[in-house]
Design an enzyme around this catalytic site. Sequence first.
Site, PDB file in Angstrom:
ATOM      1  N   TYR A 112       0.819  -1.215   0.000  1.00  0.00           N
ATOM      2  CA  TYR A 112       0.000   0.000   0.000  1.00  0.00           C
ATOM      3  C   TYR A 112       0.850   1.261   0.000  1.00  0.00           C
ATOM      4  CZ  TYR A 112      -3.363   3.539   0.978  1.00  0.00           C
ATOM      5  OH  TYR A 112      -4.129   4.676   0.863  1.00  0.00           O
ATOM      6  N   TRP A 114       1.078   5.626  -1.893  1.00  0.00           N
ATOM      7  CA  TRP A 114       0.748   6.534  -2.988  1.00  0.00           C
ATOM      8  C   TRP A 114       1.783   6.542  -4.108  1.00  0.00           C
ATOM      9  CZ3 TRP A 114      -2.188  11.537  -3.499  1.00  0.00           C
ATOM     10  CH2 TRP A 114      -3.467  11.423  -2.951  1.00  0.00           C
TER      11      TRP A 114
HETATM   12  N1  LIG Z   1      -2.523   8.743  12.024  1.00  0.00           N
HETATM   13  C1  LIG Z   1      -2.872   8.743  10.745  1.00  0.00           C
HETATM   14  N2  LIG Z   1      -2.254   7.911   9.877  1.00  0.00           N
HETATM   15  C2  LIG Z   1      -2.583   7.936   8.576  1.00  0.00           C
HETATM   16  C3  LIG Z   1      -3.571   8.817   8.085  1.00  0.00           C
HETATM   17  C4  LIG Z   1      -4.221   9.681   9.010  1.00  0.00           C
HETATM   18  O1  LIG Z   1      -5.117  10.464   8.649  1.00  0.00           O
HETATM   19  N3  LIG Z   1      -3.831   9.615  10.331  1.00  0.00           N
HETATM   20  N4  LIG Z   1      -3.878   8.822   6.751  1.00  0.00           N
HETATM   21  C5  LIG Z   1      -3.676   7.593   6.031  1.00  0.00           C
HETATM   22  C6  LIG Z   1      -3.831   7.810   4.584  1.00  0.00           C
HETATM   23  S1  LIG Z   1      -5.340   8.472   4.087  1.00  0.00           S
HETATM   24  C7  LIG Z   1      -2.904   7.449   3.672  1.00  0.00           C
HETATM   25  S2  LIG Z   1      -3.290   7.577   2.002  1.00  0.00           S
HETATM   26  C8  LIG Z   1      -1.611   6.886   4.084  1.00  0.00           C
HETATM   27  C9  LIG Z   1      -0.457   7.330   3.178  1.00  0.00           C
HETATM   28  O2  LIG Z   1       0.620   6.483   3.360  1.00  0.00           O
HETATM   29  P1  LIG Z   1       1.711   6.236   2.185  1.00  0.00           P
HETATM   30  O3  LIG Z   1       1.037   6.289   0.859  1.00  0.00           O
HETATM   31  O4  LIG Z   1       2.464   5.022   2.533  1.00  0.00           O
HETATM   32  O5  LIG Z   1       2.616   7.523   2.377  1.00  0.00           O
HETATM   33  P2  LIG Z   1       3.662   8.192   1.383  1.00  0.00           P
HETATM   34  O6  LIG Z   1       4.547   9.036   2.240  1.00  0.00           O
HETATM   35  O7  LIG Z   1       2.973   8.879   0.266  1.00  0.00           O
HETATM   36  O8  LIG Z   1       4.494   6.935   0.870  1.00  0.00           O
HETATM   37  C10 LIG Z   1       4.870   6.743  -0.444  1.00  0.00           C
HETATM   38  C11 LIG Z   1       6.285   6.206  -0.478  1.00  0.00           C
HETATM   39  O9  LIG Z   1       6.619   5.869  -1.818  1.00  0.00           O
HETATM   40  C12 LIG Z   1       7.923   6.357  -2.126  1.00  0.00           C
HETATM   41  N5  LIG Z   1       8.012   6.563  -3.578  1.00  0.00           N
HETATM   42  C13 LIG Z   1       7.670   7.659  -4.296  1.00  0.00           C
HETATM   43  N6  LIG Z   1       7.880   7.453  -5.599  1.00  0.00           N
HETATM   44  C14 LIG Z   1       8.357   6.186  -5.743  1.00  0.00           C
HETATM   45  C15 LIG Z   1       8.773   5.409  -6.861  1.00  0.00           C
HETATM   46  O10 LIG Z   1       8.711   5.811  -8.008  1.00  0.00           O
HETATM   47  N7  LIG Z   1       9.216   4.134  -6.608  1.00  0.00           N
HETATM   48  C16 LIG Z   1       9.283   3.630  -5.339  1.00  0.00           C
HETATM   49  N8  LIG Z   1       9.719   2.380  -5.193  1.00  0.00           N
HETATM   50  N9  LIG Z   1       8.907   4.373  -4.261  1.00  0.00           N
HETATM   51  C17 LIG Z   1       8.449   5.621  -4.459  1.00  0.00           C
HETATM   52  C18 LIG Z   1       8.038   7.624  -1.302  1.00  0.00           C
HETATM   53  O11 LIG Z   1       9.388   7.983  -1.111  1.00  0.00           O
HETATM   54  C19 LIG Z   1       7.317   7.230  -0.011  1.00  0.00           C
HETATM   55  O12 LIG Z   1       8.191   6.654   0.912  1.00  0.00           O
HETATM   56  O13 LIG Z   1      -1.328   7.250   5.449  1.00  0.00           O
HETATM   57  C20 LIG Z   1      -2.364   6.856   6.331  1.00  0.00           C
HETATM   58  N10 LIG Z   1      -1.946   7.071   7.708  1.00  0.00           N
HETATM   59  N1  LIG Z   2      -1.537  18.852   1.827  1.00  0.00           N
HETATM   60  C1  LIG Z   2      -1.963  17.579   1.798  1.00  0.00           C
HETATM   61  N2  LIG Z   2      -3.192  17.287   1.297  1.00  0.00           N
HETATM   62  C2  LIG Z   2      -3.625  16.012   1.298  1.00  0.00           C
HETATM   63  C3  LIG Z   2      -2.817  14.934   1.732  1.00  0.00           C
HETATM   64  C4  LIG Z   2      -1.521  15.258   2.251  1.00  0.00           C
HETATM   65  O1  LIG Z   2      -0.753  14.370   2.694  1.00  0.00           O
HETATM   66  N3  LIG Z   2      -1.140  16.580   2.266  1.00  0.00           N
HETATM   67  N4  LIG Z   2      -3.265  13.633   1.678  1.00  0.00           N
HETATM   68  C5  LIG Z   2      -4.384  13.329   0.782  1.00  0.00           C
HETATM   69  C6  LIG Z   2      -5.005  12.052   1.165  1.00  0.00           C
HETATM   70  S1  LIG Z   2      -4.171  10.599   0.877  1.00  0.00           S
HETATM   71  C7  LIG Z   2      -6.232  11.958   1.718  1.00  0.00           C
HETATM   72  S2  LIG Z   2      -6.924  10.431   2.026  1.00  0.00           S
HETATM   73  C8  LIG Z   2      -7.011  13.165   2.052  1.00  0.00           C
HETATM   74  C9  LIG Z   2      -7.621  13.036   3.439  1.00  0.00           C
HETATM   75  O2  LIG Z   2      -8.643  13.939   3.617  1.00  0.00           O
HETATM   76  P1  LIG Z   2      -9.222  14.127   5.081  1.00  0.00           P
HETATM   77  O3  LIG Z   2      -9.234  12.839   5.775  1.00  0.00           O
HETATM   78  O4  LIG Z   2     -10.509  14.828   4.976  1.00  0.00           O
HETATM   79  O5  LIG Z   2      -8.087  15.096   5.667  1.00  0.00           O
HETATM   80  P2  LIG Z   2      -7.489  15.306   7.131  1.00  0.00           P
HETATM   81  O6  LIG Z   2      -6.542  16.449   6.996  1.00  0.00           O
HETATM   82  O7  LIG Z   2      -6.966  14.050   7.687  1.00  0.00           O
HETATM   83  O8  LIG Z   2      -8.734  15.719   7.992  1.00  0.00           O
HETATM   84  C10 LIG Z   2      -9.460  16.921   7.689  1.00  0.00           C
HETATM   85  C11 LIG Z   2      -9.910  17.557   8.974  1.00  0.00           C
HETATM   86  O9  LIG Z   2     -10.875  16.752   9.646  1.00  0.00           O
HETATM   87  C12 LIG Z   2     -10.932  17.187  10.991  1.00  0.00           C
HETATM   88  N5  LIG Z   2     -11.427  16.103  11.825  1.00  0.00           N
HETATM   89  C13 LIG Z   2     -10.740  15.039  12.269  1.00  0.00           C
HETATM   90  N6  LIG Z   2     -11.542  14.233  13.008  1.00  0.00           N
HETATM   91  C14 LIG Z   2     -12.756  14.828  13.024  1.00  0.00           C
HETATM   92  C15 LIG Z   2     -14.020  14.490  13.597  1.00  0.00           C
HETATM   93  O10 LIG Z   2     -14.202  13.468  14.246  1.00  0.00           O
HETATM   94  N7  LIG Z   2     -15.056  15.342  13.364  1.00  0.00           N
HETATM   95  C16 LIG Z   2     -14.922  16.487  12.643  1.00  0.00           C
HETATM   96  N8  LIG Z   2     -16.007  17.236  12.443  1.00  0.00           N
HETATM   97  N9  LIG Z   2     -13.746  16.826  12.094  1.00  0.00           N
HETATM   98  C17 LIG Z   2     -12.684  16.015  12.276  1.00  0.00           C
HETATM   99  C18 LIG Z   2      -9.516  17.590  11.357  1.00  0.00           C
HETATM  100  O11 LIG Z   2      -9.512  18.796  12.097  1.00  0.00           O
HETATM  101  C19 LIG Z   2      -8.814  17.686  10.014  1.00  0.00           C
HETATM  102  O12 LIG Z   2      -8.077  18.877   9.837  1.00  0.00           O
HETATM  103  O13 LIG Z   2      -6.174  14.316   2.039  1.00  0.00           O
HETATM  104  C20 LIG Z   2      -5.439  14.436   0.814  1.00  0.00           C
HETATM  105  N10 LIG Z   2      -4.866  15.762   0.782  1.00  0.00           N
HETATM  106 MO   LIG Z   3      -5.302   8.850   1.767  1.00  0.00          MO
END
Ligand SMILES: Nc1nc2c(c(=O)[nH]1)N[C@H]1C(S)=C(S)[C@@H](COP(=O)(O)OP(=O)(O)OC[C@H]3O[C@@H](n4cnc5c(=O)[nH]c(N)nc54)[C@H](O)[C@@H]3O)O[C@H]1N2
Ligand SMILES: Nc1nc2c(c(=O)[nH]1)N[C@H]1C(S)=C(S)[C@@H](COP(=O)(O)OP(=O)(O)OC[C@H]3O[C@@H](n4cnc5c(=O)[nH]c(N)nc54)[C@H](O)[C@@H]3O)O[C@H]1N2
Ligand SMILES: [Mo]
Length: 753
Positions: A112, A114
Amino acid sequence: MGVRRRTSLSHWGAFEATVEDGRLVAARPWADGGADPQMIGVWPDLVYSESRIDRPHVREGFLRDRERAGGEGRGRERMVAVDWDTALALVAEQLQRVHAEHGAASVFGGSYGWSSAGRFHHARTQIRRFLAAAGGFTDQVGNYSWGAANAILPHILGDAEAVSGAATGWETIAAESDVVVAFGGLNPKNWRVTSGGAGHHHMPRHIAEARRRGVKFIIVSPFAGDCPEGLDATFVAPRPNTDTAIMLALAHQALVEGRPDLSFLERYTEGHEAFLDYLRGAADGVPKTLSWAAGLCDVPEAELSALWRTIRQGRVMLTASWSLQRADHGEQPFWALIALAAMLGQIGLPGGGFCFGYGSLNGVGAAARRGFVPAMEGLPNPAGSAVPVASFIEAFLNPGGQIPFNGRTVVFPDVRLVYWAGGNPFHHAQDLFKLEAAWRRPEAIIVHEPWWTSTARRADIVLPATTSAERNDLGGSSRDPFVFAMPKLIEPLAEARDDFVIFRDLADRLGCRTVFDEGLDEMQWLRRLWAKTQARGGRAGLDIPSFETFWKDGLWAVPAPDAPEVLLEAYRRDPEAHPLKTPSGRIELFSRVIAGFAYADAPPHAVWREPREWLGAARDGELHLVTNQPEKRLHSQLYQTRRKNAPETVEINRRDAEARGIGDGDVVRLWNERGACLAIARVGERVRHGVLVMPTGAWFEPDEQAERLEVNGNPNVLTADRRTSALGQACAALSALVRIEPYRRDESKSEAD
Ligand SMILES: Nc1nc2c(c(=O)[nH]1)N[C@H]1C(S)=C(S)[C@@H](COP(=O)(O)OP(=O)(O)OC[C@H]3O[C@@H](n4cnc5c(=O)[nH]c(N)nc54)[C@H](O)[C@@H]3O)O[C@H]1N2
Ligand SMILES: Nc1nc2c(c(=O)[nH]1)N[C@H]1C(S)=C(S)[C@@H](COP(=O)(O)OP(=O)(O)OC[C@H]3O[C@@H](n4cnc5c(=O)[nH]c(N)nc54)[C@H](O)[C@@H]3O)O[C@H]1N2
Ligand SMILES: [Mo]
């Protein structure tokens, strides 16, 4: 060689790259696309970062003893540089061994993450294709972003489109809505990012248009940062994880005032009586009144009542961010929002009804025709083994264990080999000290990475991957009106190779090369992908340029759709002609299928259930930790370009800070029974009392002396490895209680509890 300017793409936007004598020297946002100049500007720092991996490396003990080395030394032993031939031979040998001795399901390759923008070189797609060609692997299903929604929405709406792609267009909000209620807010930081990468960052413009027409915005969030600046919104700040109670109470208020749209409920929904009975408290004796909800979410009843008065008339758009469902029982706020929208009867109308994710990702509600960005093809996985994405730690620790999942039983495989490319589990997983323990179990761990991330440093074999600047690709997002060419900007750094090339060489060694690459090289694959765009264009009656023209122009602008999208519009127009793919063909407010599962934590209609960790159950001094997405990073990506060497920040309310003797800028320690991390306190009024907000993405760095203390501020040492419910088995990171105090180094050891 001189100076060249080329357009390219990242998940954080399209950019103009300047290449001087073969070196990437500058990057700035493409045209007027609105990408963040700082995030784009650090591209050269990212590519030439000191943390780039120059050559293949093997952990010392593993090089000596192979799988008999055990996992204890991961992240501790020296990584020894080896040549490509040695590294590839080792990887091939380990894959063959595990296949022969344990079977394909013992290879864990869901991988898993991005990865980078670019459809062909997308690392996660490449690795899964390779492992399928090589005989099979255990995959991961669902995602971290909207895993709970992905499981529940098909039961309610027939598919998960309402979170994965479909959305009511912002133009219709600007033109038709009277009120937008945004649960989880509309945090502008999230609009910097689109999965796949975007040319247009359209949200600020749409919000401004809506404001000009006088659309009223209500932001429901514990964090004022979720409200875009300059938006004169009403702000309601509940305890985290209590939105479901508010939605149910609003629905109840509609019921007692005799305002539910009964004709809508009868014509378009299934099982509304059971839901209305629940609102009345028929079985549990608890009517879901505004005062009931006020007690749970700790917001004055008068505020909820004012919220009700705002939405009881006019065109109302109800929206929830994805964050709401990344919590215990995260299925419920999405179901409750749909139920509330059904009561108001505006589903399928422009600017009305419900929608998910306007505040989560750039491009949700953008005017774009979907389907023109070609997807790289996968291959069927002969092992047929998969686990829910966020359950992998449990799977590593508990081979043969079983968990219920959306009506099925998942049996955990006996994982012997882990292969990761394009993801960073030491960023994304919860309870990272538990992951450290689980990570010692497999016999071999292989990682492809451009950079020495915390995951790469904990592998047995590390293969240096190129970045997207070092290869040819094409990319884009279905939520954006462009397909971009991504020409190679520079030569690969040091000995880095493309993931595709690495897998092709391995496939050669394993005798499955033609299955894997189908005899095509990079440019031939790009042509094949482009041919898909052309075929799709043909079906839509559009004239699509040749590959040569596309490549020369650097992009193709997908013509705008004829009319803005409205979620479930066709269904509303004619539910008999356009039935939903649910058992009843209608919006299910009660699901017999879910009733049949008999899950205690996921009943057959939307309900309020207490999270296992929330302020309603907090002991003395505990605060609710919200871990949101970082402002100027993509998860853990771009962390290596930061300028200052200090831990990540945590926002705390002044009242909570003063009670603990914490001042603005102080180094603090956050802890609970799972672990501890450091942070810099930001004291103020943006976050409601009782709540801490700390972004994810700092690189996991345990302290060498103290037990279970992480020093860069990675909050996932504090979040629980527990999932939403038996239905979704999805990431529930946003339900976590912690304590916080000023940090004094010598005390840290004795206090880890
Ligand atoms: N506490 C908490 N944890 C969360 C979340 C949260 O809201 N709260 N959000 C979750 C969510 S929504 C997501 S999507 C995940 C994201 O979690 P990840 O998708 O695992 O996070 P990234 O840092 O985007 O990791 C991508 C990795 O791929 C590597 N990479 C980039 N390009 C390439 C390439 O071309 N080849 C290879 N081999 N590697 C490459 C980058 O260096 C990086 O280490 O985290 C989750 N974790
Ligand atoms: N700049 C930037 N943008 C991103 C990403 C990133 O890594 N960086 N990641 C992307 C990815 S993979 C994803 S999945 C999306 C995630 O999109 P979201 O999950 O919507 O994004 P978050 O920033 O985790 O959360 C948005 C807001 O929800 C509020 N929140 C948290 N818990 C609660 C709750 O229980 N109730 C209410 N009402 N509010 C709450 C928090 O204050 C937080 O700032 O974002 C995407 N956009
Ligand atoms: Mo995500």
